[in-house]
Design a protein around this motif. Structure first.
Motif, PDB file in Angstrom:
ATOM      1  N   CYS A  30       0.940  -1.282  -0.143  1.00  0.00           N
ATOM      2  CA  CYS A  30      -0.080  -0.047  -0.028  1.00  0.00           C
ATOM      3  C   CYS A  30       0.494   1.561   0.272  1.00  0.00           C
ATOM      4  O   CYS A  30       0.303   2.405  -0.043  1.00  0.00           O
ATOM      5  CB  CYS A  30      -1.499   0.332   0.641  1.00  0.00           C
ATOM      6  SG  CYS A  30       0.223   0.402   2.630  1.00  0.00           S
ATOM      7  N   GLY A  31       1.983   1.262   0.252  1.00  0.00           N
ATOM      8  CA  GLY A  31       3.143   1.985  -0.222  1.00  0.00           C
ATOM      9  C   GLY A  31       2.445   3.222   1.417  1.00  0.00           C
ATOM     10  O   GLY A  31       3.849   4.143   0.983  1.00  0.00           O
ATOM     11  N   PRO A  83      -6.152   6.930  12.671  1.00  0.00           N
ATOM     12  CA  PRO A  83      -6.571   8.151  11.240  1.00  0.00           C
ATOM     13  C   PRO A  83      -7.001   7.647  10.035  1.00  0.00           C
ATOM     14  O   PRO A  83      -6.010   6.140   9.852  1.00  0.00           O
ATOM     15  CB  PRO A  83      -6.032   9.742  11.505  1.00  0.00           C
ATOM     16  CG  PRO A  83      -4.724   8.768  11.668  1.00  0.00           C
ATOM     17  CD  PRO A  83      -4.667   8.048  12.571  1.00  0.00           C
ATOM     18  N   ALA A  84      -7.493   8.216   9.312  1.00  0.00           N
ATOM     19  CA  ALA A  84      -8.169   7.656   7.857  1.00  0.00           C
ATOM     20  C   ALA A  84      -6.412   7.218   7.719  1.00  0.00           C
ATOM     21  O   ALA A  84      -5.986   8.225   7.203  1.00  0.00           O
ATOM     22  CB  ALA A  84      -8.959   8.571   7.110  1.00  0.00           C
ATOM     23  N   LYS A  85      -6.594   6.224   6.656  1.00  0.00           N
ATOM     24  CA  LYS A  85      -5.917   6.187   6.007  1.00  0.00           C
ATOM     25  C   LYS A  85      -5.594   6.848   4.370  1.00  0.00           C
ATOM     26  O   LYS A  85      -6.499   7.097   3.942  1.00  0.00           O
ATOM     27  CB  LYS A  85      -5.212   4.453   5.223  1.00  0.00           C
ATOM     28  CG  LYS A  85      -4.065   4.263   4.606  1.00  0.00           C
ATOM     29  CD  LYS A  85      -4.542   2.423   3.821  1.00  0.00           C
ATOM     30  CE  LYS A  85      -2.880   2.128   3.128  1.00  0.00           C
ATOM     31  NZ  LYS A  85      -1.958   2.316   4.441  1.00  0.00           N
ATOM     32  N   ASP A  86      -3.778   7.438   4.218  1.00  0.00           N
ATOM     33  CA  ASP A  86      -3.758   7.851   3.325  1.00  0.00           C
ATOM     34  C   ASP A  86      -3.816   7.162   1.650  1.00  0.00           C
ATOM     35  O   ASP A  86      -2.154   6.316   1.494  1.00  0.00           O
ATOM     36  CB  ASP A  86      -2.474   9.006   3.598  1.00  0.00           C
ATOM     37  CG  ASP A  86      -1.850   9.653   2.067  1.00  0.00           C
ATOM     38  OD1 ASP A  86      -2.675   9.364   0.878  1.00  0.00           O
ATOM     39  OD2 ASP A  86      -1.080  10.180   2.253  1.00  0.00           O
ATOM     40  N   TRP A  87      -4.367   6.983   1.317  1.00  0.00           N
ATOM     41  CA  TRP A  87      -4.357   6.068   0.244  1.00  0.00           C
ATOM     42  C   TRP A  87      -3.902   6.301  -1.013  1.00  0.00           C
ATOM     43  O   TRP A  87      -3.608   5.792  -2.035  1.00  0.00           O
ATOM     44  CB  TRP A  87      -5.721   5.004   0.374  1.00  0.00           C
ATOM     45  CG  TRP A  87      -6.127   4.372   0.480  1.00  0.00           C
ATOM     46  CD1 TRP A  87      -7.114   4.789   1.554  1.00  0.00           C
ATOM     47  CD2 TRP A  87      -5.696   3.007   0.799  1.00  0.00           C
ATOM     48  NE1 TRP A  87      -7.425   3.431   2.444  1.00  0.00           N
ATOM     49  CE2 TRP A  87      -6.792   2.924   2.266  1.00  0.00           C
ATOM     50  CE3 TRP A  87      -4.900   1.957   0.815  1.00  0.00           C
ATOM     51  CZ2 TRP A  87      -6.719   1.359   2.123  1.00  0.00           C
ATOM     52  CZ3 TRP A  87      -4.973   0.530   1.137  1.00  0.00           C
ATOM     53  CH2 TRP A  87      -6.164   0.805   1.983  1.00  0.00           C
ATOM     54  N   THR A  88      -3.392   7.873  -1.098  1.00  0.00           N
ATOM     55  CA  THR A  88      -1.897   7.736  -2.458  1.00  0.00           C
ATOM     56  C   THR A  88      -1.292   7.455  -2.715  1.00  0.00           C
ATOM     57  O   THR A  88      -0.775   7.458  -3.648  1.00  0.00           O
ATOM     58  CB  THR A  88      -2.251   9.798  -2.343  1.00  0.00           C
ATOM     59  OG1 THR A  88      -1.361   9.495  -0.906  1.00  0.00           O
ATOM     60  CG2 THR A  88      -3.912  10.669  -2.613  1.00  0.00           C
ATOM     61  N   THR A  89      -1.194   6.801  -1.875  1.00  0.00           N
ATOM     62  CA  THR A  89       0.397   6.051  -1.866  1.00  0.00           C
ATOM     63  C   THR A  89      -0.105   4.552  -2.212  1.00  0.00           C
ATOM     64  O   THR A  89       1.177   4.045  -2.437  1.00  0.00           O
ATOM     65  CB  THR A  89       1.320   6.074  -0.483  1.00  0.00           C
ATOM     66  OG1 THR A  89       0.158   5.257   0.218  1.00  0.00           O
ATOM     67  CG2 THR A  89       1.317   7.238  -0.372  1.00  0.00           C
ATOM     68  N   SER A  90      -0.965   4.183  -2.055  1.00  0.00           N
ATOM     69  CA  SER A  90      -1.484   2.786  -2.803  1.00  0.00           C
ATOM     70  C   SER A  90      -1.342   2.737  -4.363  1.00  0.00           C
ATOM     71  O   SER A  90      -1.263   4.202  -5.572  1.00  0.00           O
ATOM     72  CB  SER A  90      -2.463   2.286  -2.478  1.00  0.00           C
ATOM     73  OG  SER A  90      -2.562   1.243  -2.889  1.00  0.00           O
ATOM     74  N   SER A 108      -4.071   3.727  -6.483  1.00  0.00           N
ATOM     75  CA  SER A 108      -4.449   4.039  -7.460  1.00  0.00           C
ATOM     76  C   SER A 108      -4.614   5.161  -7.797  1.00  0.00           C
ATOM     77  O   SER A 108      -5.182   5.792  -8.028  1.00  0.00           O
ATOM     78  CB  SER A 108      -6.013   3.793  -6.430  1.00  0.00           C
ATOM     79  OG  SER A 108      -5.823   4.484  -5.112  1.00  0.00           O
ATOM     80  N   GLY A 109      -2.721   5.733  -8.116  1.00  0.00           N
ATOM     81  CA  GLY A 109      -2.483   7.350  -8.088  1.00  0.00           C
ATOM     82  C   GLY A 109      -2.145   6.872  -9.472  1.00  0.00           C
ATOM     83  O   GLY A 109      -1.181   7.629  -9.909  1.00  0.00           O
TER      84      GLY A 109
END
Lengths: 229, 129
Positions: free
Chosen positions: A135-136, A200-207, A209-210
């Protein structure tokens, strides 16, 4: 390691179409360990293709080939001769290998013999389990080394959910609840109170989908640019 | 009587020894002596069929009488995988595991007779499993 499953023979036969000359190229790295794409599995596929062709009155030639690994350009240069000969190459590597081989040999038809499935580890002989989602943004230091992203069906970061029953996941009664395991592990380490903090909510920008991710080590990358200049 | 279109993988601790005493049981079949029946892999079976074998027989020890402990059981599992792989191709070679101890030629004879009488494995429900 990267874990994969072999595609069905029907799918592979569809992919190669009316090719007369086929090379099956094994990868002797991760997919060999998970018994999906190594030299033996490539031999099995090649043998199946020959038998299938004979049964269906087709005349095809199938060669077998293997590389130390398909995820480094240095090794893939060994494919040149086989690709010149073949109408199509079935790569028994993971998706990384198929991508890279296709990028380095854009004029040649390279098709995947495997479905790449996950990053995992050998749990017992003949069984591999997913361990990491890539997930990064790793949180394993907070969860006792148990990945909630792939080992929890809901990928939740503040578990367990209401579906956890007797230590098992509601999605599959054979699957342990990852959050039950996390709690037990942290308690065993005397760190149970760590779980009181709300993640806290996960930062998915490292996964993934970007778009395509990249990793650059600046000084080395620049050195390569200078060398090629 | 088996011909050259039959390939046998025979355990050196059981069926290979029986074959030395009673070679007429396997007739003209191709013999490949293996250290244990469990050594036989799906790839070996496919290679044999690819080269024209109409029947592949793994000659194993009786269950519970294997030097490697679980050789006959593992041979059955490997053959089941070979059957599944062969079914994908549409080919119908007969695949069998026969079990007999080194001092039991009658058991081998009975097992081989049964194997010869069976329908092609790929046409059976068992093969589909």
């Amino acid at each position: 390691m990267i874990v994969a499953d072999r595609k069905s023979l029907d799918d592979i036969v569809d992919m190669i179409g009316d090719a007369d000359k086929v090379v099956v190229s094994a990868c002797n790295a991760c997919v060999t360990v998970c018994l999906a794409g190594g030299r033996r599995e490539a031999g099995i596929l090649a043998s199946q293709l020959r038998i299938h062709a004979k049964e269906h009155g087709k005349d095809i030639e199938v060669r077998e080939h293997s590389l130390a690994r398909h995820c480094d350009a240095e090794f893939l240069s060994d494919l040149d001769e086989e690709l010149e000969w073949a109408d199509v190459m079935i790569s028994m590597a993971c998706g990384v290998g198929v991508n890279l081989a296709s990028e380095l040999h854009p004029k040649h038809r390279i098709v995947p013999g495997l479905n790449t499935t996950f990053y995992g580890a050998t749990d017992a002989p003949g069984r591999w389990l997913e361990m990491c989602g890539g997930c990064g943004d790793c949180v394993l230091h907070k969860t006792g080394g148990i990945c909630p992203i792939v080992r929890c069906a809901k990928s939740i970061l503040n578990g367990p959910c209401g579906g956890s029953q007797d230590g098992k996941c509601e999605v599959d009664p054979e699957t342990p609840c990852a959050w039950q395991e996390i709690i037990e592990r942290l308690e065993a380490q005397g760190r149970g109170d760590d779980l009181i903090a709300v993640e806290p909510a996960k930062d998915w920008t490292t996964s993934f989908s970007g778009g395509r991710r990249r990793r650059v080590v600046e000084e080395i990358y620049e050195e390569d640019e200078e060398a090629s200049a | 009587m088996f011909g050259r279109d039959v390939v046998t993988f025979v355990c050196r601790n059981s069926v290979a020894l029986l074959d030395e005493e009673s070679p007429e049981l396997l007739g003209e079949a191709v013999r490949i002596v293996v250290p244990c029946a469990a050594r036989v892999d799906a790839l070996h079976v496919l290679r044999a069929v690819e080269r024209g074998a109409t029947m592949v027989i793994i000659g194993a020890c009786p269950i519970g009488n294997c030097r490697s402990v679980t050789g006959p059981e593992e041979a059955e599992e490997r053959l089941a995988r070979a059957k599944a792989l062969l079914d994908e191709t549409g080919a119908s070679a007969r695949l069998h595991v026969v079990r007999a101890a080194a001092n039991a030629p009658r058991d081998l004879e009975d097992a081989l007779e049964k194997a010869m009488g069976d329908a092609p494995a790929s046409d059976t429900e068992e093969a589909a499993r």
